[in-house]
Design a protein around this motif. Structure first.
Motif, PDB file in Angstrom:
ATOM      1  N   TRP A   4      -3.863  -9.964  -4.113  1.00  0.00           N
ATOM      2  CA  TRP A   4      -3.013  -8.862  -3.652  1.00  0.00           C
ATOM      3  C   TRP A   4      -3.849  -8.064  -2.664  1.00  0.00           C
ATOM      4  O   TRP A   4      -4.977  -7.682  -2.954  1.00  0.00           O
ATOM      5  CB  TRP A   4      -2.593  -8.001  -4.841  1.00  0.00           C
ATOM      6  CG  TRP A   4      -1.641  -6.883  -4.513  1.00  0.00           C
ATOM      7  CD1 TRP A   4      -0.979  -6.670  -3.347  1.00  0.00           C
ATOM      8  CD2 TRP A   4      -1.262  -5.803  -5.377  1.00  0.00           C
ATOM      9  NE1 TRP A   4      -0.202  -5.540  -3.427  1.00  0.00           N
ATOM     10  CE2 TRP A   4      -0.356  -4.985  -4.662  1.00  0.00           C
ATOM     11  CE3 TRP A   4      -1.595  -5.446  -6.687  1.00  0.00           C
ATOM     12  CZ2 TRP A   4       0.211  -3.838  -5.203  1.00  0.00           C
ATOM     13  CZ3 TRP A   4      -1.031  -4.307  -7.233  1.00  0.00           C
ATOM     14  CH2 TRP A   4      -0.127  -3.519  -6.510  1.00  0.00           C
ATOM     15  N   ASP A   5      -3.325  -7.811  -1.488  1.00  0.00           N
ATOM     16  CA  ASP A   5      -4.107  -7.153  -0.439  1.00  0.00           C
ATOM     17  C   ASP A   5      -4.748  -5.859  -0.931  1.00  0.00           C
ATOM     18  O   ASP A   5      -5.906  -5.570  -0.596  1.00  0.00           O
ATOM     19  CB  ASP A   5      -3.231  -6.867   0.790  1.00  0.00           C
ATOM     20  CG  ASP A   5      -2.929  -8.113   1.590  1.00  0.00           C
ATOM     21  OD1 ASP A   5      -3.566  -9.151   1.337  1.00  0.00           O
ATOM     22  OD2 ASP A   5      -2.040  -8.060   2.464  1.00  0.00           O
ATOM     23  N   TRP A   6      -4.000  -5.076  -1.713  1.00  0.00           N
ATOM     24  CA  TRP A   6      -4.548  -3.808  -2.203  1.00  0.00           C
ATOM     25  C   TRP A   6      -5.762  -4.065  -3.089  1.00  0.00           C
ATOM     26  O   TRP A   6      -6.818  -3.450  -2.912  1.00  0.00           O
ATOM     27  CB  TRP A   6      -3.488  -3.019  -2.968  1.00  0.00           C
ATOM     28  CG  TRP A   6      -3.965  -1.672  -3.434  1.00  0.00           C
ATOM     29  CD1 TRP A   6      -4.657  -0.759  -2.711  1.00  0.00           C
ATOM     30  CD2 TRP A   6      -3.794  -1.106  -4.743  1.00  0.00           C
ATOM     31  NE1 TRP A   6      -4.923   0.364  -3.475  1.00  0.00           N
ATOM     32  CE2 TRP A   6      -4.408   0.174  -4.715  1.00  0.00           C
ATOM     33  CE3 TRP A   6      -3.178  -1.538  -5.914  1.00  0.00           C
ATOM     34  CZ2 TRP A   6      -4.409   1.013  -5.840  1.00  0.00           C
ATOM     35  CZ3 TRP A   6      -3.180  -0.693  -7.022  1.00  0.00           C
ATOM     36  CH2 TRP A   6      -3.788   0.560  -6.980  1.00  0.00           C
ATOM     37  N   TYR A   7      -5.620  -4.994  -4.037  1.00  0.00           N
ATOM     38  CA  TYR A   7      -6.762  -5.337  -4.879  1.00  0.00           C
ATOM     39  C   TYR A   7      -7.926  -5.829  -4.024  1.00  0.00           C
ATOM     40  O   TYR A   7      -9.073  -5.402  -4.205  1.00  0.00           O
ATOM     41  CB  TYR A   7      -6.391  -6.437  -5.872  1.00  0.00           C
ATOM     42  CG  TYR A   7      -5.563  -6.028  -7.067  1.00  0.00           C
ATOM     43  CD1 TYR A   7      -5.043  -4.743  -7.204  1.00  0.00           C
ATOM     44  CD2 TYR A   7      -5.291  -6.945  -8.083  1.00  0.00           C
ATOM     45  CE1 TYR A   7      -4.278  -4.393  -8.301  1.00  0.00           C
ATOM     46  CE2 TYR A   7      -4.529  -6.608  -9.184  1.00  0.00           C
ATOM     47  CZ  TYR A   7      -4.018  -5.330  -9.297  1.00  0.00           C
ATOM     48  OH  TYR A   7      -3.256  -5.001 -10.394  1.00  0.00           O
ATOM     49  N   ASN A   8      -7.652  -6.765  -3.127  1.00  0.00           N
ATOM     50  CA  ASN A   8      -8.723  -7.369  -2.331  1.00  0.00           C
ATOM     51  C   ASN A   8      -9.515  -6.321  -1.559  1.00  0.00           C
ATOM     52  O   ASN A   8     -10.755  -6.328  -1.547  1.00  0.00           O
ATOM     53  CB  ASN A   8      -8.140  -8.397  -1.354  1.00  0.00           C
ATOM     54  CG  ASN A   8      -7.475  -9.565  -2.062  1.00  0.00           C
ATOM     55  OD1 ASN A   8      -7.680  -9.791  -3.251  1.00  0.00           O
ATOM     56  ND2 ASN A   8      -6.676 -10.317  -1.326  1.00  0.00           N
ATOM     57  N   GLU A   9      -8.801  -5.397  -0.904  1.00  0.00           N
ATOM     58  CA  GLU A   9      -9.477  -4.357  -0.127  1.00  0.00           C
ATOM     59  C   GLU A   9     -10.273  -3.426  -1.028  1.00  0.00           C
ATOM     60  O   GLU A   9     -11.408  -3.039  -0.688  1.00  0.00           O
ATOM     61  CB  GLU A   9      -8.443  -3.562   0.668  1.00  0.00           C
ATOM     62  CG  GLU A   9      -7.770  -4.366   1.770  1.00  0.00           C
ATOM     63  CD  GLU A   9      -6.572  -3.645   2.366  1.00  0.00           C
ATOM     64  OE1 GLU A   9      -6.331  -2.481   1.964  1.00  0.00           O
ATOM     65  OE2 GLU A   9      -5.887  -4.228   3.220  1.00  0.00           O
ATOM     66  N   GLN A  10      -9.693  -3.073  -2.181  1.00  0.00           N
ATOM     67  CA  GLN A  10     -10.386  -2.145  -3.077  1.00  0.00           C
ATOM     68  C   GLN A  10     -11.566  -2.807  -3.774  1.00  0.00           C
ATOM     69  O   GLN A  10     -12.562  -2.136  -4.079  1.00  0.00           O
ATOM     70  CB  GLN A  10      -9.403  -1.567  -4.101  1.00  0.00           C
ATOM     71  CG  GLN A  10      -8.315  -0.699  -3.500  1.00  0.00           C
ATOM     72  CD  GLN A  10      -8.866   0.459  -2.688  1.00  0.00           C
ATOM     73  OE1 GLN A  10      -9.932   0.988  -2.981  1.00  0.00           O
ATOM     74  NE2 GLN A  10      -8.129   0.849  -1.642  1.00  0.00           N
ATOM     75  N   ILE A  11     -11.487  -4.109  -4.037  1.00  0.00           N
ATOM     76  CA  ILE A  11     -12.632  -4.821  -4.624  1.00  0.00           C
ATOM     77  C   ILE A  11     -13.806  -4.780  -3.657  1.00  0.00           C
ATOM     78  O   ILE A  11     -14.938  -4.472  -4.047  1.00  0.00           O
ATOM     79  CB  ILE A  11     -12.255  -6.276  -4.962  1.00  0.00           C
ATOM     80  CG1 ILE A  11     -11.251  -6.319  -6.116  1.00  0.00           C
ATOM     81  CG2 ILE A  11     -13.507  -7.084  -5.336  1.00  0.00           C
ATOM     82  CD1 ILE A  11     -10.582  -7.675  -6.305  1.00  0.00           C
ATOM     83  N   ALA A  12     -13.541  -5.096  -2.387  1.00  0.00           N
ATOM     84  CA  ALA A  12     -14.612  -5.065  -1.393  1.00  0.00           C
ATOM     85  C   ALA A  12     -15.198  -3.665  -1.282  1.00  0.00           C
ATOM     86  O   ALA A  12     -16.430  -3.492  -1.214  1.00  0.00           O
ATOM     87  CB  ALA A  12     -14.080  -5.530  -0.042  1.00  0.00           C
ATOM     88  N   ALA A  13     -14.339  -2.640  -1.279  1.00  0.00           N
ATOM     89  CA  ALA A  13     -14.819  -1.259  -1.187  1.00  0.00           C
ATOM     90  C   ALA A  13     -15.625  -0.873  -2.427  1.00  0.00           C
ATOM     91  O   ALA A  13     -16.667  -0.207  -2.317  1.00  0.00           O
ATOM     92  CB  ALA A  13     -13.642  -0.308  -1.009  1.00  0.00           C
ATOM     93  N   ALA A  14     -15.163  -1.286  -3.606  1.00  0.00           N
ATOM     94  CA  ALA A  14     -15.870  -0.948  -4.846  1.00  0.00           C
ATOM     95  C   ALA A  14     -17.257  -1.577  -4.874  1.00  0.00           C
ATOM     96  O   ALA A  14     -18.243  -0.930  -5.269  1.00  0.00           O
ATOM     97  CB  ALA A  14     -15.057  -1.408  -6.055  1.00  0.00           C
TER      98      ALA A  14
END
Length: 350
Positions: free
Chosen positions: A241-251
């Motif tokens: 999920w794009d939201w998860y993917n972006e937030q995983i990278a940010a985290a």
């Protein structure tokens, strides 16, 4: 040899804006940026003006506030408003970006400067089609600061239940909900077990409330710099999920330790393109001695030219002279030679 953070900040006074840009990018992805960076950018704007200080002026919104920077920001908002009344509109979105930056200041500063902002009409109008005005956002952040961490957690869970059938981020108000994490951080260690439980609970992934909570836990893991959550963060790439993917990278970037960087390198080979694409971000933004050299072997692990280029860019982002030989070799397959040229020029000048 790798440039130090102090050397990079000092290099920001170089007169060429194209040299300053990659130096500024060095600090991208940090949840808490050094106040010295804020002071350096303020000095740049004072010296060169908005048009010539920064290639992307809105990037100042990522900087950390102290009392002097918030006062300066409000002064700049007033100056731009005066210019607009005089018919001068060189920066159509800059006032809105500065207002957003002001609103992001620590809550104790917002409380002290609230009377000044409340008297400014610019804070009484929503920005970028937001559902609330900047003043309403400030008031909400001040109210959240009065909650204890458990109350903030309970409110977050209740909010996620209320939006379980909502699919639009704007309608869900997820950014406002994420602000509750600020209070949870005050007692973050007592929420780590709950965080891991939610990340690992795939049985409820079809529950809309649970989906929102998972995303918020990904963000919380980064804010807590909770390195033990790394395997669970990486596992959530399976949801794609794009939201998860972006937030995983940010985290992962926020956790930001050399050990996490090295574990990402171990995990990287053979993963789907979208995962590698996301992970190139923390590989670029987690800085330490040897980071560029550790990334280099991955360039032989990928066949996709675009990923090779991203890895080369990641290497050069550490401003380590090791990186520039391999980067020069890889850029021959790339259409983004300018990215390498700017970074190499910045490194050699600073």
């Amino acid at each position: 040899m790798r440039l130090t953070e102090a050397e990079i900040i000092a290099g920001l006074d170089y007169p060429n804006i194209h040299v300053r840009e990659p130096l500024l990018n060095y600090f991208d992805g940090r949840h808490t940026q050094p106040l010295e960076l804020t002071a350096a950018i303020v000095a740049l704007v004072d010296q060169y003006g908005w048009s010539d200080a920064l290639h992307w002026p809105h990037k100042i919104g990522r900087c950390r506030h102290d009392e002097s920077s918030l006062a300066w920001c409000l002064d700049e908002i007033d100056k731009l408003a005066q210019g607009a009344r005089a018919g001068n509109r060189p920066h159509s979105t800059l006032p809105a970006h500065l207002i957003s930056w002001a609103v992001s200041a620590p809550v104790d500063l917002l409380a002290r400067f609230q009377p000044r902002m409340a008297s400014n009409p610019a804070f009484q109008t929503s920005q970028f089609r937001a559902r609330e005005t900047p003043l309403q956002t400030i008031q909400r952040r001040i109210e959240i600061a009065a909650l204890n961490p458990q109350q903030a957690w309970d409110r977050m869970e209740a909010k996620c239940r209320s939006i379980r059938d909502v699919h639009s981020f704007a309608e869900a108000g997820i950014s406002a909900t994420a602000e509750l994490l600020e209070r949870i951080l005050a007692d973050g260690s007592n929420f780590q077990d709950r965080l891991l439980f939610i990340l690992r609970d795939t049985d409820n992934d079809q529950d809309g409330a649970h989906q929102w909570m998972v995303g918020l836990m990904i963000i919380l893991a980064g804010r807590l710099r909770f390195s033990d959550a790394l395997p669970d963060l990486l596992a959530r790439f399976e949801n794609d999920w794009d939201w998860y993917n972006e937030q995983i990278a940010a985290a992962i970037t926020h956790i930001g330790t050399p050990q996490v960087h090295k574990k990402v390198i171990e995990y990287f080979p053979g993963k789907p393109w979208y995962v590698c694409n996301c992970l190139s971000d923390p590989l670029e933004k987690i800085h330490y001695d040897g980071a560029a050299e550790n990334v280099f072997p991955l360039t032989d692990e990928v066949d996709d030219d675009a990923l090779k280029v991203q890895l080369a860019i990641a290497m050069t982002a550490h401003f380590d002279d090791f990186a520039f030989g391999p980067a020069r070799a890889i850029r021959a397959i790339s259409s983004v030679e300018l990215v390498f040229s700017k970074r190499i020029q910045s490194f050699s000048i600073v």
